[in-house]
Design an enzyme around this catalytic site. Structure first.
Site, PDB file in Angstrom:
ATOM      1  N   CYS A  18       0.857  -1.185   0.000  1.00 19.82           N
ATOM      2  CA  CYS A  18       0.000   0.000   0.000  1.00 19.82           C
ATOM      3  C   CYS A  18       0.889   1.228   0.000  1.00 19.82           C
ATOM      4  O   CYS A  18       1.888   1.265   0.721  1.00 19.82           O
ATOM      5  CB  CYS A  18      -0.893  -0.008   1.241  1.00 19.82           C
ATOM      6  N   HIS A  24      -9.127  -3.817  -1.730  1.00 20.95           N
ATOM      7  CA  HIS A  24      -8.124  -3.025  -1.003  1.00 20.95           C
ATOM      8  C   HIS A  24      -8.508  -1.539  -1.029  1.00 20.95           C
ATOM      9  O   HIS A  24      -8.488  -0.863   0.008  1.00 20.95           O
ATOM     10  CB  HIS A  24      -6.744  -3.254  -1.634  1.00 20.95           C
ATOM     11  N   GLU A  25      -8.865  -1.034  -2.229  1.00 18.68           N
ATOM     12  CA  GLU A  25      -9.175   0.399  -2.347  1.00 18.68           C
ATOM     13  C   GLU A  25     -10.485   0.734  -1.631  1.00 18.68           C
ATOM     14  O   GLU A  25     -10.591   1.789  -0.997  1.00 18.68           O
ATOM     15  CB  GLU A  25      -9.228   0.828  -3.812  1.00 18.68           C
ATOM     16  N   HIS A  69     -10.032   1.360   1.996  1.00 15.65           N
ATOM     17  CA  HIS A  69      -9.554   2.701   2.354  1.00 15.65           C
ATOM     18  C   HIS A  69     -10.724   3.649   2.621  1.00 15.65           C
ATOM     19  O   HIS A  69     -10.607   4.565   3.438  1.00 15.65           O
ATOM     20  CB  HIS A  69      -8.711   3.289   1.214  1.00 15.65           C
TER      21      HIS A  69
HETATM   22 NI    NI Z   1      -3.626   1.105  -0.167  1.00 17.87          NI
END
Ligand code: NI
Length: 165
Positions: free
Chosen positions: A92, A134-135, A138
């Site tokens: 990341c 993953h995004e 966030h």
């Molecule tokens: Ni990331």
């Protein structure tokens, strides 16, 4: 990692195709490209909106990964398409120099909007599905180390690759 702006739940985009939104996306694109990222979420550059970008061809940080089409996705929603979970190393841009093995849905459907407000609706698997998860994390204040189950898999990129030093 450690910046409290990364722990917040990001707000939905309400107005599409505005100069401010397009400027944000340009800023995100430049940030992602300059760091060889596979994806980026707006909170990573301090903007608390549900905006993610991802995609690449032959990313040097993920040389084994299949290409993912470049995508700008606003207000994304994810639905898993099977129970299958896959473990793989992730990195990341907000956690530089480190990698860890993260369990993710292997197949999923995602929906969201492009910058003009047009619907995007795709069913994907593998690394494409991983990057989207993953995004999207966030946007809910989750960084990948929070999802690692075996902390032995978490470490410096060079050490995990078996390189000396
Ligand atoms: Ni990331």
């Amino acid at each position: 990692m450690g910046d409290p702006r990364l722990w917040q739940k990001a707000q939905p985009v309400v107005h599409f195709n505005t100069p401010e939104l397009l400027a944000l996306i340009t800023d995100m694109e430049e940030t992602m490209l300059s760091l060889d990222g596979a994806g980026l979420a707006a909170p990573q550059i301090g903007v608390n909106l549900r905006v993610i970008i991802f995609g690449f061809e032959h990313n040097p940080r993920y040389p084994e990964a299949d290409d993912v089409p470049y995508t700008v996705l606003l207000n994304p929603e994810i639905t898993p398409l099977s129970d299958e979970i896959e473990e793989a190393l992730e990195g990341c841009l907000s956690v530089p120099g480190l990698r860890g093995s993260v369990p993710r849905w292997q197949r999923l459907r995602y929906k969201g909007f492009d910058p003009q407000g047009k619907l995007i609706d795709r069913s994907v698997e593998g690394f494409h599905a991983r990057v989207v998860q993953h995004e999207c994390d966030h946007l809910d204040g989750i960084l990948y180390p929070m999802r690692i189950q075996d902390m032995h898999t978490f470490g410096y990129t060079d050490a995990l690759a078996g390189e000396a030093g």
